[in-house]
Design a protein around this motif. Structure first.
Motif, PDB file in Angstrom:
ATOM      1  N   MET A  19      62.500 -31.256  62.159  1.00  0.00           N
ATOM      2  CA  MET A  19      61.448 -31.258  63.162  1.00  0.00           C
ATOM      3  C   MET A  19      60.683 -32.562  63.271  1.00  0.00           C
ATOM      4  N   TRP A  20      60.851 -33.471  62.319  1.00  0.00           N
ATOM      5  CA  TRP A  20      60.038 -34.690  62.383  1.00  0.00           C
ATOM      6  C   TRP A  20      60.804 -35.892  62.900  1.00  0.00           C
ATOM      7  N   LEU A  21      62.132 -35.866  62.829  1.00  0.00           N
ATOM      8  CA  LEU A  21      62.934 -36.995  63.263  1.00  0.00           C
ATOM      9  C   LEU A  21      64.331 -36.494  63.614  1.00  0.00           C
ATOM     10  N   PRO A  22      64.865 -36.869  64.792  1.00  0.00           N
ATOM     11  CA  PRO A  22      66.214 -36.415  65.144  1.00  0.00           C
ATOM     12  C   PRO A  22      67.248 -36.906  64.134  1.00  0.00           C
ATOM     13  N   LEU A  23      68.264 -36.102  63.928  1.00  0.00           N
ATOM     14  CA  LEU A  23      69.349 -36.480  63.035  1.00  0.00           C
ATOM     15  C   LEU A  23      70.413 -37.255  63.812  1.00  0.00           C
ATOM     16  N   TRP A  37      65.888 -33.954  72.772  1.00  0.00           N
ATOM     17  CA  TRP A  37      65.401 -33.479  71.473  1.00  0.00           C
ATOM     18  C   TRP A  37      63.900 -33.180  71.530  1.00  0.00           C
ATOM     19  N   LEU A  38      63.147 -34.059  72.179  1.00  0.00           N
ATOM     20  CA  LEU A  38      61.708 -33.841  72.304  1.00  0.00           C
ATOM     21  C   LEU A  38      61.414 -32.529  73.025  1.00  0.00           C
ATOM     22  N   ARG A  39      62.097 -32.294  74.125  1.00  0.00           N
ATOM     23  CA  ARG A  39      61.836 -31.072  74.892  1.00  0.00           C
ATOM     24  C   ARG A  39      62.263 -29.834  74.115  1.00  0.00           C
ATOM     25  N   ARG A  73      54.309 -35.349  69.511  1.00  0.00           N
ATOM     26  CA  ARG A  73      55.120 -35.590  68.310  1.00  0.00           C
ATOM     27  C   ARG A  73      54.391 -36.527  67.347  1.00  0.00           C
ATOM     28  N   TYR A  74      53.806 -37.608  67.867  1.00  0.00           N
ATOM     29  CA  TYR A  74      53.090 -38.539  66.991  1.00  0.00           C
ATOM     30  C   TYR A  74      51.929 -37.830  66.293  1.00  0.00           C
ATOM     31  N   ARG A  75      51.212 -36.989  67.038  1.00  0.00           N
ATOM     32  CA  ARG A  75      50.088 -36.264  66.449  1.00  0.00           C
ATOM     33  C   ARG A  75      50.578 -35.314  65.349  1.00  0.00           C
ATOM     34  N   SER A  76      51.689 -34.644  65.630  1.00  0.00           N
ATOM     35  CA  SER A  76      52.244 -33.723  64.648  1.00  0.00           C
ATOM     36  C   SER A  76      52.715 -34.457  63.400  1.00  0.00           C
ATOM     37  N   ALA A  77      53.399 -35.582  63.607  1.00  0.00           N
ATOM     38  CA  ALA A  77      53.927 -36.331  62.471  1.00  0.00           C
ATOM     39  C   ALA A  77      52.804 -36.872  61.585  1.00  0.00           C
ATOM     40  N   LEU A  78      51.718 -37.320  62.218  1.00  0.00           N
ATOM     41  CA  LEU A  78      50.615 -37.896  61.460  1.00  0.00           C
ATOM     42  C   LEU A  78      49.720 -36.842  60.820  1.00  0.00           C
ATOM     43  N   GLY A 126      59.134 -32.211  52.847  1.00  0.00           N
ATOM     44  CA  GLY A 126      59.666 -30.907  52.478  1.00  0.00           C
ATOM     45  C   GLY A 126      59.520 -29.862  53.527  1.00  0.00           C
ATOM     46  N   THR A 127      59.015 -30.206  54.730  1.00  0.00           N
ATOM     47  CA  THR A 127      58.810 -29.195  55.768  1.00  0.00           C
ATOM     48  C   THR A 127      59.890 -29.241  56.840  1.00  0.00           C
ATOM     49  N   ASP A 128      60.977 -29.976  56.624  1.00  0.00           N
ATOM     50  CA  ASP A 128      62.052 -30.028  57.620  1.00  0.00           C
ATOM     51  C   ASP A 128      62.627 -28.641  57.847  1.00  0.00           C
TER      52      ASP A 128
END
Length: 387
Positions: free
Chosen positions: A185-189, A352-354, A374-379, A385-387
């Motif tokens: 959820m934090w970065l596309p694979l 991926w974002l959508r 996404r930036y707000r969520s990531a920060l 460990g939450t992937d």
């Protein structure tokens, strides 16, 4: 036979934990496990196993090697776990049959695939759910099939992914179904998906023919990548490496096809460290030429190895890998280089974002707003460990 691991603390207790989890121990290894178990208090051993989420695995290993060493309440816990797993298997079998009747091929992956594709005893299974892989084209049908069985989506994640967890109102058995074998959820694979090929090559489980698993070589590819997505040392820790160990020990792996699959997917670095750590922790019989062929180079091997060894696989009372160390590890595992990693992190693909930040019941959001979310969520929300 039981040399000190680079990725676990030394001493009779850590060695006993790892040796008890190893598949297909020799007579000499069972004798060593008995000696290690005699050197520690069984209550302390059980507490350490529970802290590492391997209480069932260690209990089964000790029972096999050290007859009579398990206290009665541990034996009872194993029996209760066997009944739990039987109920979970029954639920999974019903789902598999229903999906098949709807024309949807499915296969168990991750730990469930290991259980049904190896000789791992049922009572040793520690996970709380089973994970199915289905074709992406069939995904729209899945919720309806599960609803007919009384299952509703009860996703424990904070936003959409390519997987959904299903559960009945009156039941705690979770069945997770996904149209892709990997997601975070934090970065596309960045990898090339081989799910269609894996599903075409799936095989009936010898234990439960109504349940299918990936072919052994495909399953090894899947669990090696899955282990890397947990950063090798995060929960469920040792169980991730047991997936690799049992798959290799209990099956005939086509190592040429494995290497070809790794290259085709673009995950050579990730697979190397999964295999290397399984060999180090559990003495998994990985051919030396396979490790040589996949090696990312001496410097990268040393840097990643040191990073993972500093935290280790076994629980030590501290969180595994800080946010910065998690990002550093991900950078070093990226096969396409640092520049591609930074581009992917800064400007991930719109699709991926959508898929991950836009709920189905909302209007189509502007792309800039999705990036901001996404930036707000990531920060603010993402934690290692939450992937």
């Amino acid at each position: 036979m039981c040399a000190q691991s680079k990725f676990a603390q030394d001493g009779p207790l850590p060695r006993a934990l790892l040796l008890a989890c190893r598949g297909r121990r020799s007579n000499a290894e069972n004798q060593l496990l008995r000696e290690l178990a005699d050197a520690v208090d069984v209550g302390e051993l059980r507490r350490a196993a529970r802290a590492n989420k391997i209480e069932a695995l260690v209990g089964v290993g000790l029972r096999e090697a050290c007859a009579g060493v398990l206290p009665g309440d541990w034996e009872q816990a194993l029996a209760e776990n066997a009944r739990r797993v039987e109920r979970l298997l029954s639920a999974a079998a019903s789902c598999s049959v229903a999906l098949g009747a709807a024309g949807i091929p499915c296969a168990l992956i991750e730990g469930g695939g290991t259980l049904l594709g190896s000789d791992l005893p049922l009572e040793a299974y520690g996970a709380g759910d089973f994970d199915f892989l289905v074709p992406e084209s069939a995904w729209p049908q899945v919720p309806g099939v599960m609803a007919d069985l009384g299952y509703l989506p009860k996703d424990r994640r904070s936003r959409p992914t390519y997987r959904v967890e299903f559960c009945r109102e009156d039941d705690d058995r979770y069945i997770e179904i996904g149209s892709r074998p990997f997601d975070r959820m934090w970065l596309p694979l960045l990898y090339r998906d081989r799910s269609p090929e894996w599903l075409r090559q799936r095989i009936p489980s010898k234990r439960r023919p109504e349940l299918h698993v990936l072919a052994p070589t495909d399953h090894l590819l899947q669990v090696c990548f899955h282990t890397s997505l947990h950063s090798y040392v995060r929960s469920p820790g040792v169980r991730l490496h047991v997936d690799v160990d049992r798959t290799v020990r209990d099956n005939a792996i086509d190592w040429t096809a494995f290497n070809q699959g790794v290259r085709a997917m673009g995950i050579a670095r990730r697979a190397f460290f999964s295999l290397w750590m399984a060999k180090d922790l559990l003495d998994t019989p990985i051919p030396g030429e396979v490790l040589v062929a996949l090696s990312p180079g001496r410097i990268r091997r040393l840097l990643v190895g040191r990073l993972l060894a500093e935290d280790g696989v076994l629980a030590n009372g501290r969180p595994k890998l800080t946010r910065g160390r998690t990002i550093a590890l991900d950078m070093m595992l990226e096969a396409k280089g640092l520049a591609r990693w930074f581009i992917n992190a800064a400007l991930p693909p719109e699709a991926w974002l959508r898929d991950h930040f836009e709920r189905g019941d909302t209007a189509r959001l502007p792309l800039a707003l999705l990036h901001l979310q996404r930036y707000r969520s990531a920060l603010g929300e993402w934690r290692p460990g939450t992937d």
